[in-house]
Design an enzyme around this catalytic site. Structure first.
Site, PDB file in Angstrom:
ATOM      1  N   LEU A  43       0.844  -1.196  -0.066  1.00  0.00           N
ATOM      2  CA  LEU A  43      -0.128   0.023   0.108  1.00  0.00           C
ATOM      3  C   LEU A  43       0.813   1.148  -0.060  1.00  0.00           C
ATOM      4  O   LEU A  43       0.619   2.149  -0.719  1.00  0.00           O
ATOM      5  CB  LEU A  43      -0.954  -0.155   1.166  1.00  0.00           C
ATOM      6  CG  LEU A  43      -2.108  -1.096   1.062  1.00  0.00           C
ATOM      7  CD1 LEU A  43      -2.791  -0.961   2.557  1.00  0.00           C
ATOM      8  CD2 LEU A  43      -2.855  -0.712   0.035  1.00  0.00           C
ATOM      9  N   ALA A  44       1.842   1.406   0.797  1.00  0.00           N
ATOM     10  CA  ALA A  44       2.779   2.353   1.111  1.00  0.00           C
ATOM     11  C   ALA A  44       3.481   2.784  -0.356  1.00  0.00           C
ATOM     12  O   ALA A  44       3.680   3.778  -0.883  1.00  0.00           O
ATOM     13  CB  ALA A  44       3.508   2.304   2.322  1.00  0.00           C
ATOM     14  N   ARG A 330      -6.113  -8.161  21.956  1.00  0.00           N
ATOM     15  CA  ARG A 330      -5.412  -9.237  21.436  1.00  0.00           C
ATOM     16  C   ARG A 330      -4.328  -9.545  22.314  1.00  0.00           C
ATOM     17  O   ARG A 330      -4.126 -11.033  22.631  1.00  0.00           O
ATOM     18  CB  ARG A 330      -4.853  -8.461  20.227  1.00  0.00           C
ATOM     19  CG  ARG A 330      -5.634  -8.480  19.079  1.00  0.00           C
ATOM     20  CD  ARG A 330      -4.940  -7.683  18.009  1.00  0.00           C
ATOM     21  NE  ARG A 330      -5.927  -7.694  16.516  1.00  0.00           N
ATOM     22  CZ  ARG A 330      -5.470  -7.348  15.720  1.00  0.00           C
ATOM     23  NH1 ARG A 330      -4.631  -6.655  15.503  1.00  0.00           N
ATOM     24  NH2 ARG A 330      -6.336  -7.164  14.541  1.00  0.00           N
ATOM     25  N   HIS A 401       1.942 -11.226  13.577  1.00  0.00           N
ATOM     26  CA  HIS A 401       1.308 -10.766  12.420  1.00  0.00           C
ATOM     27  C   HIS A 401       1.709  -9.452  11.733  1.00  0.00           C
ATOM     28  O   HIS A 401       1.417  -8.912  10.813  1.00  0.00           O
ATOM     29  CB  HIS A 401      -0.155 -10.947  12.234  1.00  0.00           C
ATOM     30  CG  HIS A 401      -0.974  -9.932  12.836  1.00  0.00           C
ATOM     31  ND1 HIS A 401      -1.813  -9.293  11.984  1.00  0.00           N
ATOM     32  CD2 HIS A 401      -0.882  -9.261  13.949  1.00  0.00           C
ATOM     33  CE1 HIS A 401      -2.481  -8.625  12.708  1.00  0.00           C
ATOM     34  NE2 HIS A 401      -1.920  -8.451  14.004  1.00  0.00           N
ATOM     35  N   ARG A 435      -0.826  -2.082  17.649  1.00  0.00           N
ATOM     36  CA  ARG A 435      -1.464  -1.317  16.555  1.00  0.00           C
ATOM     37  C   ARG A 435      -2.953  -1.965  16.611  1.00  0.00           C
ATOM     38  O   ARG A 435      -3.189  -3.100  16.901  1.00  0.00           O
ATOM     39  CB  ARG A 435      -0.934  -2.150  15.201  1.00  0.00           C
ATOM     40  CG  ARG A 435      -1.757  -1.165  14.016  1.00  0.00           C
ATOM     41  CD  ARG A 435      -1.116  -1.664  12.733  1.00  0.00           C
ATOM     42  NE  ARG A 435      -1.075  -2.839  12.568  1.00  0.00           N
ATOM     43  CZ  ARG A 435      -2.432  -3.619  12.166  1.00  0.00           C
ATOM     44  NH1 ARG A 435      -3.504  -3.007  11.866  1.00  0.00           N
ATOM     45  NH2 ARG A 435      -2.512  -5.101  12.026  1.00  0.00           N
TER      46      ARG A 435
END
Lengths: 637, 215, 254
Positions: A43-44, A330, A401, A435
């Protein structure tokens, strides 16, 4: 070295606007005189390549896959956050900013995160204009869903393939620029070195993976968009080719590496089944909405789950966290699963799994309802494991991940090497120590579409660039060094395969530098990694030739970097004497077993400078100043 | 040299497909008309001959129709050959093992071969019934004479089976090619295609049996 | 039930694009039925390395069925015998003890073999490069909700857009045609109001490009549809045809 984050002054809301205004611009006619190298097409990378080419720069874009469309952003399932407040449920730029800062356990830079939240609005618009088929409701407007760590519905999605659709959007924009001649594409190339001339990043050396040739390319600036390093754990949800090499080689050339120990573990992955497992597959966290997590009460109970009566089951999350139950965040869910397995209560042949049971949900809501919600996930699970989750409980286990750490960058996304920028997961900037779901896509695209076009232009406009060509001695020397390293790898002719070593590295890192860490373990790990590195350089064996398509060699180069990088990760984990977000040091926990931060001493970014081979890296601190949010302690009891 | 846009369209892969579809569909219409005409054979000699007379009384229209059919045949066969050539060229190295995943049908996988067979059959058919001296014998006599030979009967029945197979793929293909694909109607179109090919096969195939047994 | 099986593999080996290829036979013993097909190849490769032999090259990356990088022809079927599954998601439980498995690269004139099972699918990028996009620059896009899109249309576009560009449609097509790939992209973009604007120019350019690259012609064999790991439907080819006819005869685009 003084780490200057270059965060503009002024109120948080105005920083980005003000910064953009204060930046120098490049005259449109002069843009075509600048060459930009972009490494990576996720994406970046894809969005940056396309946007810069649209502005008129000459862009050379590199990727290791056969096509830019295959970058691992494609595997993101859930969605992308944006503070559009289409759901009218109280969302705002400020709330997205706050959720992200808090989710990151207050280890991210305020100004960067606020800018990210602001730009989230434009990303959705841009993607819709590119033809990304986001989910819509019957009235034709964009649909939203909620996601972990937030109380509002702000996640935009395209089925379970949001990453794929966003990447295809960026890829199509990139291919449009390839067609226009502004982007030259170099697929199947792997970065081996970054060329720094007069303290400016001026080019790269890559290996052509088809014929093994070492190629040099010059530019006025280099963008590293090569993603994260989860594969240091050998098994992760990352793609097989995902590697740390580009970032690590930038680090070796003088770029600082920030917070390498911040790695995120996802709790609901399909467990490891055996020695030869090559990667792990993530399943959406939403499964925990209806599934109940349990293990047998008695250690070593290997009975079929159906034969284990309710009284012999331990629903450990529900017991330990009565108010959040199976829906704890998480990191908490992951750590508890590991704890149960460490006690010997793990299920499956490997003992490294816990049950996620839908029997009660099916009894309560009926099979149809459950199938409507999770049908595709159940199908995927069955495809991989051969078990039917409607009949027998799923087995899950945590897996790495995402990595929050990365190359240190300032507000302009520039590393400590002038002209070397890092975007997306490759940089450290926006997610702190943890995140939130659906934020990775947002960051990659914000960096590529909306930040780098401004900050790169300012860099180009504000500096002078001596003439450089690939016949320059620095390129020659680098090609030579790379070639020597490759020769060396091929000449070892030992007894172990690279995969074997990598697997062992993964075990060390998972056991001692994974979701739960302690100093004694980390010290042990550091020695073990060092020994393994020595063994690697004496005892590996690679077949094939250097001047041919050679996947064994590619892998060896990547693992050689992982071995060195692993040590850096451990050093960083030892240095951070607190628990925060995904970095959990067992010595620092609350009575409830939660991460206990030490804001007095560790409210900073830990950035590491490469010194010499086999020398300790040099530590630098970027203090984090929180002017707009109050630091709080989380609790899920 | 820049090609005319129309020629360019026709020679593109979809253009070729369109030509195949349109000519093929026209042949389906022709087959329908031909079958209806031939059904008069069941009505006996005089019924059939009166149909033939009527048909021939159309004069110039028949000639035009024949030229059109010839033209379409040239296009259909020519494009078929071109497609076959290009498609073979598109995979220069063949697979060691070729297994269908279930998409192909007998009809679709044999199109070039059934097509070639039908081309030869049509030539024979024309020599049997069209390019013959009709001065001495009525067409009814010619038909019954030829179909009194059991070899011819068997061959004609076989050929009609081949037609049915060829049409079974061709019919729905026309709709797919023209983009007339709709989730609601496509199953119906496919069923009509199957029904049509069965009707054509049985309709034409029964005539030789009937003639050889009863005429 | 997990068990171990023994297999005989006949694998296409080819050192370089311009070299002759041949099948070579390998034994894969004690293979757990629980592992994936590519993990089985990993095991074979590990053994080859220890024996000092050149490993079998095969493309793969995400190993979760989305990147589209993997793919080989297993016993005559691209991506293997299971429907809706990429090769990386195919598991060994679908094979039986002592089975002989023949593994070949995707074959088509535009897919040159680079090494062993690795083929060059750059031609698919070429197709996207040839108008497989909507011409918008970064910045200045109107609000995402400015143009409502009916849910059904968005879903159909998504169906088409789920193509992973693996090339199995070409590999499975008896004619090595890329029309499912082209059809999926043309459908995805022409269904959406944003993409409709350039629909005519796009379809003409993409079809022409596919022809020039040397892909075969679609003859409606439907093999692509049953092979596609994302089960992209040939409805998209019908839509492509329709868009093509519209563009040819109802627009000014050439």
């Amino acid at each position: 070295m003084l780490l200057d984050s270059k965060v503009p002054s002024g109120p948080l809301e105005e920083k980005w606007d003000r910064h953009r205004f204060e930046q120098k611009l490049v005259n449109p006619a002069n843009k075509r005189k600048f060459n930009i190298i972009v490494v990576g097409t996720g994406l970046a990378g894809a969005s940056a390549s396309a946007s810069l080419a649209e502005l008129g720069y000459n862009v050379k874009t590199f990727c290791i896959q056969d096509s830019p469309r295959r970058a691992h952003s494609i595997a993101a399932q859930g969605g992308i956050n944006a503070a559009k407040n289409y759901s009218n449920d109280g969302d705002s730029v400020w709330r997205l900013f706050y959720d992200t800062i808090k989710g990151g356990d207050f280890r991210a830079r305020e100004a960067n995160v606020y800018r990210l939240a602001q730009l989230s609005l434009n990303i959705i618009d841009q993607c819709v204009a590119q033809g990304v088929p986001f989910a819509r409701d019957y009235g034709g407007l964009l649909a939203n869903r909620s996601f972990g760590g937030a109380q509002v519905s702000r996640t935009f999605y395209a089925r379970g393939q949001t990453g794929q659709q966003l990447l295809l959007g960026a890829y199509s924009a990139l291919m449009r620029q390839v067609a226009s001649g502004k982007v030259t594409l170099f697929p199947r190339r792997e970065l081996l070195d970054i060329i720094v001339i007069n303290e400016q990043a001026r080019g790269i050396v890559v290996r052509n993976l088809i014929n093994g040739e070492l190629e040099s390319y010059e530019a006025h600036a280099v963008l590293i968009c090569t993603g994260g390093y989860s594969n240091v754990f050998f098994l992760s949800t990352n793609a097989m080719g995902a590697n740390v090499s580009a970032c690590f080689r930038a680090y070796k050339k003088g770029a600082l590496f920030a917070n390498p120990c911040f790695t995120q573990i996802h709790p609901t992955c399909i467990p490891v089944h055996g020695v030869y497992q090559s990667k792990l597959t993530l399943m959406s966290e939403s499964l925990r909405n209806d599934g109940r997590v349990w293990v047998p009460k008695n250690i070593g109970d290997k009975r079929n789950p159906k034969q284990i009566s309710e009284s012999d089951r331990d629903y450990y999350l529900e017991n330990k966290y009565p108010s959040f139950g199976n829906l704890v965040p998480r990191d908490v869910a992951s750590r508890n699963a590991k704890e149960q397995c460490d006690m010997g209560k793990g299920v499956s042949d490997t003992g490294l799994a816990v049950y996620l049971d839908f029997a009660d949900a099916i009894k309560r809501d009926g099979k149809d309802t459950i199938s409507k919600k999770y049908g595709n996930l159940f199908e995927m699970y069955e495809k991989i494991t051969g078990d039917n989750p409607y009949e027998t409980p799923m087995m899950i286990y945590p897996a790495t991940h995402y990595t929050m750490g990365g190359l240190w960058v300032d507000y302009n996304l520039m590393t400590t090497i002038p002209g070397l920028f890092a975007l997306g997961e490759a940089n450290f900037s926006d997610h702190g120590a943890n995140r939130l779901g659906a934020s990775a896509l947002m960051q990659g695209l914000a960096d590529g579409y909306f930040i780098i076009p401004y900050t790169l232009s300012a860099y180009l406009a504000g500096n002078s660039f001596p003439e450089v060509s690939t016949s320059n001695a620095d390129f020659k020397e680098s090609v030579n060094n790379c070639s020597v390293q490759i020769q060396k790898l091929l000449s070892i002719k030992g007894k172990r395969t690279v995969n074997d070593i990598h697997r062992q590295l993964g075990h060390i890192m998972w056991d001692y530098c994974g979701m739960s860490r302690k100093d004694s373990g980390l010290t042990k790990a550091r020695i073990a990694v060092n020994d393994l590195k020595l063994e690697f350089w004496e005892n590996i064996t690679i077949t094939g030739k250097e001047n041919n398509f050679n996947q064994a060699l590619e892998n060896a180069i990547r693992v050689s970097d992982y071995l060195e990088f692993a040590e850096l990760m451990i050093i960083d984990a030892i240095e951070r004497q607190e628990s925060c977000g995904c970095h959990f040091n067992e010595a620092y926990q609350t009575e409830d077993g939660e991460a206990r931060r030490n804001d007095e001493t560790f409210c900073h970014v830990g950035a590491w400078e490469y010194s010499e081979e086999n020398e300790n890296p040099i530590f630098h601190k970027e203090p984090l100043l929180f002017e707009n949010v109050k630091l709080t302690q989380r609790s899920y009891k | 040299m820049k090609k005319n846009w129309f020629v360019e369209i026709l020679l593109s892969s979809i253009g070729k497909k369109l030509l195949m579809a349109i000519t093929g569909f026209s042949f389906c219409l022709f087959l329908t008309a031909h079958l209806i005409g031939n059904l008069t054979l069941y009505g006996g000699k005089f019924f059939f001959l009166s149909y033939v007379t009527r048909l021939h009384s159309l004069g110039i229209i028949i000639n035009i129709a024949e030229i059109c059919l010839l033209f379409m045949a040239i296009v259909h066969i020519g494009m078929g050959c071109l497609l076959f050539y290009e498609n073979t060229k598109a995979r220069p190295i063949k697979y060691a093992i070729k297994v269908s995943g279930g998409g192909r049908t007998i009809g679709s996988s044999t199109m070039p071969y059934t097509g070639l067979f039908l081309f030869l059959f049509i030539i024979m058919h024309l020599f049997n019934f069209h390019f013959v001296d009709k001065g001495e014998k009525t067409i009814y006599k010619i038909v019954t004479d030829i179909l009194s030979n059991p070899f011819y009967v068997a061959f004609y029945i076989f050929a009609m089976g081949v037609v049915a197979i060829h049409v079974s793929h061709g019919f729905w293909s026309v709709f797919q090619t023209l983009g007339l694909n709709h989730p609601k109607y496509m199953p119906l179109i496919k069923n009509i295609g199957i029904a049509f090919s069965i009707i054509i096969g049985i309709g034409f195939g029964f005539i030789p049996i009937y003639i050889s047994l009863f005429a | 039930m997990i068990k171990n099986i023994n297999l005989t593999l006949k694998i296409w080996r080819q050192d370089a694009p311009d070299k002759e290829g041949r099948f070579e036979t390998y034994e894969a013993n004690e293979i757990s039925t629980d592992i994936s097909f590519l993990e089985m190849l990993d095991i074979v490769n590990e053994k080859l390395i220890i024996e000092g032999k050149d490993i079998i090259a095969f493309d793969n990356d995400c190993r979760e069925g989305i990147c589209g990088m993997c793919g080989a022809v297993i016993n005559g079927r691209p991506h293997g015998p299971q429907r809706g599954t990429t090769l990386c998601q195919l598991h060994m439980r679908h094979f039986s003890d002592n089975e002989v498995i023949i593994i070949e690269p995707f074959r088509a004139a535009p897919f040159k073999v680079i090494k062993d099972l690795v083929v060059d699918r750059g031609s698919l990028d070429e197709l996207i490069k040839t108008y497989g996009y909507i011409s918008v620059n970064t910045g200045g896009a109107p609000d995402g909700n400015a143009i409502p899109i009916p849910e059904e249309i968005a879903e159909k576009a998504m169906d088409a857009a789920s193509c992973i560009g693996c090339g199995a449609c070409v590999a499975s097509c008896p004619n090595a045609s890329a029309m499912l790939f082209v059809g999926a992209k043309v459908s995805h973009l022409s269904l959406l109001p944003q993409g409709k604007i350039e629909a005519a120019r796009r379809v003409l350019a993409m079809v022409k490009k596919a022809d020039n690259i040397g892909f075969g012609n679609c003859t409606n064999e439907k093999e692509c549809e049953v092979t596609c790991p994302k089960q992209v439907s040939i409805e998209n080819i019908a839509r492509l045809n329709r868009e093509f006819i519209k563009a040819c005869f109802c627009s000014t685009a050439k």
